[in-house]
Design a protein around this motif. Structure first.
Motif, PDB file in Angstrom:
ATOM      1  N   GLU A  94       0.921  -1.194   0.069  1.00  0.00           N
ATOM      2  CA  GLU A  94      -0.047  -0.074   0.077  1.00  0.00           C
ATOM      3  C   GLU A  94       0.987   1.136  -0.049  1.00  0.00           C
ATOM      4  O   GLU A  94       0.468   2.220  -0.703  1.00  0.00           O
ATOM      5  CB  GLU A  94      -0.889  -0.111   1.365  1.00  0.00           C
ATOM      6  CG  GLU A  94      -2.040  -1.036   1.265  1.00  0.00           C
ATOM      7  CD  GLU A  94      -3.115  -0.581   0.157  1.00  0.00           C
ATOM      8  OE1 GLU A  94      -3.512   0.368  -0.239  1.00  0.00           O
ATOM      9  OE2 GLU A  94      -3.517  -1.719  -0.446  1.00  0.00           O
ATOM     10  N   PHE A 148       2.416   1.878  -3.199  1.00  0.00           N
ATOM     11  CA  PHE A 148       1.395   2.247  -4.379  1.00  0.00           C
ATOM     12  C   PHE A 148       1.065   3.637  -4.050  1.00  0.00           C
ATOM     13  O   PHE A 148       0.930   4.627  -4.994  1.00  0.00           O
ATOM     14  CB  PHE A 148      -0.032   1.559  -4.130  1.00  0.00           C
ATOM     15  CG  PHE A 148      -1.160   1.968  -5.020  1.00  0.00           C
ATOM     16  CD1 PHE A 148      -1.218   1.721  -6.389  1.00  0.00           C
ATOM     17  CD2 PHE A 148      -2.182   2.799  -4.310  1.00  0.00           C
ATOM     18  CE1 PHE A 148      -2.172   2.111  -7.184  1.00  0.00           C
ATOM     19  CE2 PHE A 148      -3.303   3.318  -5.124  1.00  0.00           C
ATOM     20  CZ  PHE A 148      -3.226   2.896  -6.516  1.00  0.00           C
ATOM     21  N   LEU A 149       0.858   4.311  -2.752  1.00  0.00           N
ATOM     22  CA  LEU A 149       0.517   5.465  -2.432  1.00  0.00           C
ATOM     23  C   LEU A 149       1.793   6.521  -2.997  1.00  0.00           C
ATOM     24  O   LEU A 149       1.335   7.394  -3.351  1.00  0.00           O
ATOM     25  CB  LEU A 149       0.322   5.770  -0.881  1.00  0.00           C
ATOM     26  CG  LEU A 149      -0.662   5.105  -0.380  1.00  0.00           C
ATOM     27  CD1 LEU A 149      -0.765   5.043   1.219  1.00  0.00           C
ATOM     28  CD2 LEU A 149      -2.202   5.742  -0.839  1.00  0.00           C
ATOM     29  N   ARG A 153       3.585   5.827  -5.615  1.00  0.00           N
ATOM     30  CA  ARG A 153       3.676   5.988  -6.942  1.00  0.00           C
ATOM     31  C   ARG A 153       2.401   6.691  -7.207  1.00  0.00           C
ATOM     32  O   ARG A 153       2.692   7.522  -8.544  1.00  0.00           O
ATOM     33  CB  ARG A 153       3.375   4.542  -7.436  1.00  0.00           C
ATOM     34  CG  ARG A 153       3.303   4.585  -8.921  1.00  0.00           C
ATOM     35  CD  ARG A 153       3.724   3.285  -9.387  1.00  0.00           C
ATOM     36  NE  ARG A 153       3.935   3.496 -10.771  1.00  0.00           N
ATOM     37  CZ  ARG A 153       3.841   2.385 -11.830  1.00  0.00           C
ATOM     38  NH1 ARG A 153       3.736   1.182 -11.414  1.00  0.00           N
ATOM     39  NH2 ARG A 153       4.139   2.949 -13.047  1.00  0.00           N
ATOM     40  N   GLN A 154       1.555   7.030  -6.421  1.00  0.00           N
ATOM     41  CA  GLN A 154       0.318   7.800  -6.784  1.00  0.00           C
ATOM     42  C   GLN A 154       0.351   9.137  -6.330  1.00  0.00           C
ATOM     43  O   GLN A 154      -0.146  10.153  -6.535  1.00  0.00           O
ATOM     44  CB  GLN A 154      -1.103   7.299  -6.230  1.00  0.00           C
ATOM     45  CG  GLN A 154      -1.548   5.750  -6.802  1.00  0.00           C
ATOM     46  CD  GLN A 154      -1.588   5.686  -8.502  1.00  0.00           C
ATOM     47  OE1 GLN A 154      -2.135   6.584  -8.899  1.00  0.00           O
ATOM     48  NE2 GLN A 154      -1.057   5.045  -9.080  1.00  0.00           N
ATOM     49  N   ARG A 155       1.590   9.511  -5.669  1.00  0.00           N
ATOM     50  CA  ARG A 155       1.758  10.778  -5.227  1.00  0.00           C
ATOM     51  C   ARG A 155       0.777  11.175  -4.333  1.00  0.00           C
ATOM     52  O   ARG A 155       0.275  12.440  -4.481  1.00  0.00           O
ATOM     53  CB  ARG A 155       2.185  11.953  -6.171  1.00  0.00           C
ATOM     54  CG  ARG A 155       3.181  11.393  -6.911  1.00  0.00           C
ATOM     55  CD  ARG A 155       3.605  12.640  -7.904  1.00  0.00           C
ATOM     56  NE  ARG A 155       4.641  12.433  -9.000  1.00  0.00           N
ATOM     57  CZ  ARG A 155       5.800  11.952  -8.814  1.00  0.00           C
ATOM     58  NH1 ARG A 155       6.476  11.801  -7.780  1.00  0.00           N
ATOM     59  NH2 ARG A 155       6.820  11.680  -9.978  1.00  0.00           N
ATOM     60  N   ALA A 156       0.307  10.377  -3.160  1.00  0.00           N
ATOM     61  CA  ALA A 156      -0.864  10.814  -2.267  1.00  0.00           C
ATOM     62  C   ALA A 156      -0.466  11.753  -1.517  1.00  0.00           C
ATOM     63  O   ALA A 156       0.712  11.712  -1.200  1.00  0.00           O
ATOM     64  CB  ALA A 156      -1.383   9.467  -1.806  1.00  0.00           C
ATOM     65  N   GLU A 157      -1.133  12.644  -1.009  1.00  0.00           N
ATOM     66  CA  GLU A 157      -0.872  13.713  -0.135  1.00  0.00           C
ATOM     67  C   GLU A 157      -0.487  13.246   1.238  1.00  0.00           C
ATOM     68  O   GLU A 157      -0.040  13.993   2.226  1.00  0.00           O
ATOM     69  CB  GLU A 157      -1.792  14.912  -0.059  1.00  0.00           C
ATOM     70  CG  GLU A 157      -1.918  15.583  -1.553  1.00  0.00           C
ATOM     71  CD  GLU A 157      -2.803  16.553  -1.746  1.00  0.00           C
ATOM     72  OE1 GLU A 157      -3.308  17.360  -0.784  1.00  0.00           O
ATOM     73  OE2 GLU A 157      -3.092  17.006  -2.865  1.00  0.00           O
TER      74      GLU A 157
END
Length: 187
Positions: free
Chosen positions: A154, A157-158, A160-164
């Motif tokens: 997880e 994945f975060l 890679r997705q550039r989650a804040e």
């Protein structure tokens, strides 16, 4: 200048005493070495008064103290029992000065990488995380801890997705092992 407090514990009491005498005699301005003949006394003294480093062959249950392991064979990760005490003293002094010089508020990422000796690498990384009050993030091919929660996939994945809110989520999923916060490797 403060002296570095060093504990020495080895089953060979005479060896511990001679090493203590050498360190105090030659490096007495920088090192205050104390030899222990019983591990229980070392653990009690470490918990009550603390040490900057422990030199020992038996590093189990010492506590949150940096350890230099004594080995009967020459290896890179510790101190060779029949090697030069001067090398050990210089290693102690250098690590103490490096540690006190780096006591700033900057955040750092320290990576430990090795192609061999999986257990020693993990142990070293855990000790370094404990020493620096950091977080151990396992990137091994296998999970070296027993756990029910594998959150590494997880996290990757975060990222890679550039989650804040990555840091907040990471804090929520950290686990504890021997006074070290860690995130186990992927399954």
């Amino acid at each position: 200048m403060d002296k570095m407090r060093v504990a020495i514990y080895d089953e060979d009491v005479e060896y511990s005493r001679r090493l203590m005498n050498y360190l105090n005699g030659k490096y007495g301005q920088q090192i205050d070495a104390i030899a222990f003949s019983q591990k229980e006394h070392l653990v009690k003294e470490a918990s009550e008064y603390g040490f900057d480093c422990v030199v020992t062959q038996d590093a189990d249950n010492i506590g949150a103290v940096p350890v230099i392991r004594i080995f009967d064979e020459e290896t890179e990760g510790g101190y060779y029992r029949y090697g030069s005490a001067k090398v050990l003293a210089e290693k102690l002094v250098a690590s103490y000065h490096a540690e006190t010089d780096s006591l700033d508020t900057e955040e750092k990422i320290i990576g430990v990488y090795s192609l061999s000796e999986m257990n020693r690498r993990t142990y070293f990384a855990l000790q370094k995380a404990k020493q620096l009050h950091g977080i151990y993030i396992g990137m091994e091919e296998f999970c070296s801890f027993e756990t029910d929660e594998y959150w590494m996939e997880e996290l990757l994945f975060l990222i890679r997705q550039r989650a804040e809110d990555i840091c907040q989520q990471l804090e929520e999923h950290l686990q504890w092992h021997d006074d070290v916060r860690y995130l186990p490797a992927a399954r």
